[in-house]
Write a protein that holds these residues in place. Sequence first.
Motif, short mmCIF file in Angstrom:
data_model
loop_
_atom_site.label_atom_id
_atom_site.label_comp_id
_atom_site.label_asym_id
_atom_site.label_seq_id
_atom_site.Cartn_x
_atom_site.Cartn_y
_atom_site.Cartn_z
N THR A 1 67.19 125.11 106.56
CA THR A 1 67.09 123.82 105.86
C THR A 1 65.62 123.56 105.54
OG1 THR A 1 68.99 122.96 107.07
CG2 THR A 1 67.57 121.35 105.98
N THR A 2 65.26 123.70 104.28
CA THR A 2 63.86 123.48 103.91
C THR A 2 63.61 122.03 103.48
OG1 THR A 2 64.44 124.34 101.74
CG2 THR A 2 63.40 125.87 103.28
N THR A 3 64.69 121.35 103.08
CA THR A 3 64.59 119.92 102.73
C THR A 3 65.76 119.19 103.36
OG1 THR A 3 63.63 120.43 100.56
CG2 THR A 3 64.57 118.23 100.84
N ALA A 4 65.47 118.04 103.97
CA ALA A 4 66.55 117.24 104.55
C ALA A 4 66.34 115.76 104.25
CB ALA A 4 66.60 117.44 106.06
N ALA A 5 67.44 115.08 103.97
CA ALA A 5 67.41 113.61 103.86
C ALA A 5 67.97 113.06 105.15
CB ALA A 5 68.25 113.16 102.67
N TYR A 6 67.04 112.53 105.96
CA TYR A 6 67.39 112.12 107.33
C TYR A 6 67.63 110.62 107.46
CZ TYR A 6 65.73 116.57 109.45
OH TYR A 6 65.55 117.86 109.84
N TYR A 7 68.60 110.27 108.27
CA TYR A 7 68.70 108.96 108.88
C TYR A 7 68.03 109.07 110.24
CZ TYR A 7 72.29 106.81 105.84
OH TYR A 7 72.98 106.26 104.81
N HIS B 1 56.69 116.40 109.26
CA HIS B 1 55.41 116.72 108.63
C HIS B 1 54.70 117.82 109.39
CE1 HIS B 1 51.30 115.90 107.02
NE2 HIS B 1 52.01 115.73 105.91
N THR B 2 54.68 117.70 110.69
CA THR B 2 54.01 118.71 111.52
C THR B 2 54.73 120.06 111.43
OG1 THR B 2 53.42 116.94 113.05
CG2 THR B 2 53.21 119.20 113.87
N ALA B 3 56.06 120.02 111.45
CA ALA B 3 56.83 121.27 111.40
C ALA B 3 56.81 121.89 110.01
CB ALA B 3 58.27 121.00 111.83
N GLY B 4 56.44 121.07 109.01
CA GLY B 4 56.36 121.60 107.65
C GLY B 4 57.67 121.56 106.90
N GLN B 5 58.58 120.71 107.35
CA GLN B 5 59.86 120.58 106.64
C GLN B 5 59.76 119.47 105.59
OE1 GLN B 5 63.37 119.12 108.88
NE2 GLN B 5 64.43 120.93 108.13
N ARG B 6 60.25 119.74 104.40
CA ARG B 6 60.32 118.73 103.35
C ARG B 6 61.38 117.73 103.77
NH1 ARG B 6 58.31 119.84 98.06
NH2 ARG B 6 58.19 122.10 98.37
N ALA B 7 61.03 116.45 103.79
CA ALA B 7 62.00 115.50 104.35
C ALA B 7 61.88 114.12 103.73
CB ALA B 7 61.81 115.39 105.85
N PHE B 8 63.01 113.48 103.64
CA PHE B 8 63.11 112.06 103.33
C PHE B 8 63.58 111.39 104.61
CE2 PHE B 8 63.55 114.37 99.46
CZ PHE B 8 62.85 113.63 98.51
N VAL B 9 62.80 110.44 105.09
CA VAL B 9 63.09 109.86 106.40
C VAL B 9 63.37 108.37 106.24
CG1 VAL B 9 62.16 109.40 108.70
CG2 VAL B 9 61.66 111.57 107.55
N GLY B 10 64.56 107.98 106.68
CA GLY B 10 64.97 106.59 106.48
C GLY B 10 65.20 105.84 107.78
#
Lengths: 471, 471
Positions: free
Chosen positions: A135-141, A157-166
């Motif tokens: 999983t290189t990008t995740a939309a997280y709750y 951010h530290t792990a380097g994963q592209r993410a949307f964090v809600g």
Amino acid sequence: MAIQSVVLKTIYVGTFIHSVSLAELQVLKRSAVAVDESGKILLVEHPVEASMLEMWAKEAGTTIVEAGPGQFFFPGLIDTHIHASQYPNSGIFGKSTLLDWLNTYTFPLEASLAKPSKAKRVYSRCVARTLSHGTTTAAYYATRDVTSTNILATTCHTAGQRAFVGRCCMDCMAPDYYRDTDAATSLADTIKCAEFCAKLDPKGELVQSIITPRFAPSCSRELMRDLGDFMAQSGLLCQTHISENKGEIELVASLFPECKNYATVYDRAGLLSEKTVLAHAVHLTDDEIALVKMRGSKISHCPVSNAALTSGAAKVRRLLDEGIVVGLGTDVSGGYSPSVLEAARQATMTSRFVSLTEGEEAKLSVEEALYLATRGGAEVLGLQKTVGAFEVGMEWDALLVGCTFVPDEEECDEDEDLLQAKQAVGGGMTPVDLFGWENWEEMVAKWLYSGDDRNVLKVWVKGRKVHEKPA
Amino acid sequence: MAIQSVVLKTIYVGTFIHSVSLAELQVLKRSAVAVDESGKILLVEHPVEASMLEMWAKEAGTTIVEAGPGQFFFPGLIDTHIHASQYPNSGIFGKSTLLDWLNTYTFPLEASLAKPSKAKRVYSRCVARTLSHGTTTAAYYATRDVTSTNILATTCHTAGQRAFVGRCCMDCMAPDYYRDTDAATSLADTIKCAEFCAKLDPKGELVQSIITPRFAPSCSRELMRDLGDFMAQSGLLCQTHISENKGEIELVASLFPECKNYATVYDRAGLLSEKTVLAHAVHLTDDEIALVKMRGSKISHCPVSNAALTSGAAKVRRLLDEGIVVGLGTDVSGGYSPSVLEAARQATMTSRFVSLTEGEEAKLSVEEALYLATRGGAEVLGLQKTVGAFEVGMEWDALLVGCTFVPDEEECDEDEDLLQAKQAVGGGMTPVDLFGWENWEEMVAKWLYSGDDRNVLKVWVKGRKVHEKPA
């Protein structure tokens, strides 16, 4: 030539497989993809000449990464709906359905993550696991807690994963111990989280905040309107749930009698736009499909969760035929697996159950499931120009996939070296067995249906290696 | 005491989990199971006293095998329906359904295994894989070739897997290149295979032959009658397919107009008895259910295959409520996974799709799915007194299951030793993450829904260790 005038940081060489359309996977053999310092793809050379490789090999500061025989590069997988805060409950749902599941299993766990050390432990494991599955990008709750939500953003951010964090906005119908005080506080806390992300990653290159009204029953009208306004002002994406379960739909109808259907509840609050990700959409009516389509909102299909919680089977073909953009979500922990590959696999299975009543054309193919897992997911999250395929101008979010070659004793008798070479093919011990007679199409099908994190040898996001399979 | 008067070869110590009924898993903590030289369970001590363990430890020739903290012993898993010959096609089925799947993918591969070296390669891999997933007993389909079928029997015997090995009888409606010449030849070849197994394992302690009419459409009336007679004479089990797919059911109706339904075709040939294993049973009518029940025939439920090939969803609760014995089958390669755990997992998912029309009570619980995978399967194969649980008089077919403990940095700061001890808990790197607050019930649910072969640390059949997870 263009490649000589820019700084090539890394050149990936071997076989590349990616979706060129919903129905078609393209296999680029003996090819090369050149990536610059910022992780951007500068060149896709197909096929690549040996002389070109030799020239590149001599360039100072350029690294060549080769896929071994039987291995291939694949675009990073995109999870458009996952509750990182529920990760420890994976597999724990009993025979519950949505509304009792929330109260029994989910709210107590989420609330407990207000303790920062627990949040760190859970989020770092969840992100490590999803990266290991590709999983290189995740939309997280996350949870409704600001600090805890920001810990997730930092972890990604530290792990380097592209993410949307809600941060979960929820000022209604949740237990006292786990509810936003009121709409104003909920909005203020949401803004705090958005500001944190803007500071963490000012250009939003990797981690962004996403506006997250939990779902209509746990949000007041005022809160949803406030979030709709904030969405319009901020330009952030919004994610929520829709039409997952029949009991939930009845509840929404009783809570919002002024709205003709579930989708209208969000629409009235200004929450349905082309930047909205709607998870589930299992029971959407024709009217709702038309509204979602008109607004350009996107859908996250979560087949594992929908089966596990007996929510039903979303009619994905219908949505695709309408031109609605669909991606896949693991929906951990409604879904029991953090793997997008598993979600893709179960999307094909769910589509077969749908086809029993809707006809053969409802079935999703291997190609279609993998499209949803990559390009589909990218478009759901507004990243269709950035990730999801190997194209010039996109960024290098990719996996190196390998399988296992089954030794052949006969050949072993003839040539010990040959056997060793063949055994070395692929990714060491993985669950996908190749006998050597498979074509690429069959290899990809085997990977989809039998593969797991052991087939994911390396993972890159934006050109940075963020995971490597343990030796 | 009894334990002093007999030779105890091995004493297993730790937590044991097994089914005591369809609905109930029993967790025996701090217990011991003593096994003799022949692999028989002599004693189940619950809980076990420390003094007893000390006494045993001093006995000459007695080995003590301890489960680590967080690990548990579980009865071996039973696969009541698997085509070893189709193993290389796992995951390769496209959008096909049963009848075109047979011609496109299956018959060509099966026919090719007439080459002994290829059969050896495929069967040794298939048996190694199923053992690694914890399959201690399997009811295998081989191919129609005698030599190839006997290679499978030998492979199982050598590897130490309990197995029923059947030569596919098929004298009709198969392609010319892959069909028995006539009924007499088909029977004669079947007898050859039965004789081979009788010689290989004279008491049938591990490997037995099983009479295997492929399915009604590929068998003449004469062949089925001959096999029915042979079944009555030999006392061997019989396995076949029934009512998997609607097209198949129509085909059977047209081929056997004298029979009022599919089950009657087998019944007229004398093939329906308490020794018969019927795979699939997706679309059985009320009349057929009554007939199957009257004859005492058993059913192998194959949820992964039934989803993959769009066959439909078997109504397992209905069958169980009728008192029909049900086990699980992976049905490789109609099913894409050789794991009985995956079949159990998908049995719960399929039951949720069934519940959408049949009501909540159709859902299978974690406990029920694991019962089907162990005691249910044992009874399907007539082994209910031999395997499936930890009871005195049964044989030691068992797994050691372990999960992974997620490190806790806080505790790490306090006590490095504690962290190391906790990290060592379980099975090293596995897909099942424990945070330490789970109870046994939740741990088992996590294993069912997230586990794979990496959680299977050791496997024993009849007291012999037949698999150990690679370090």
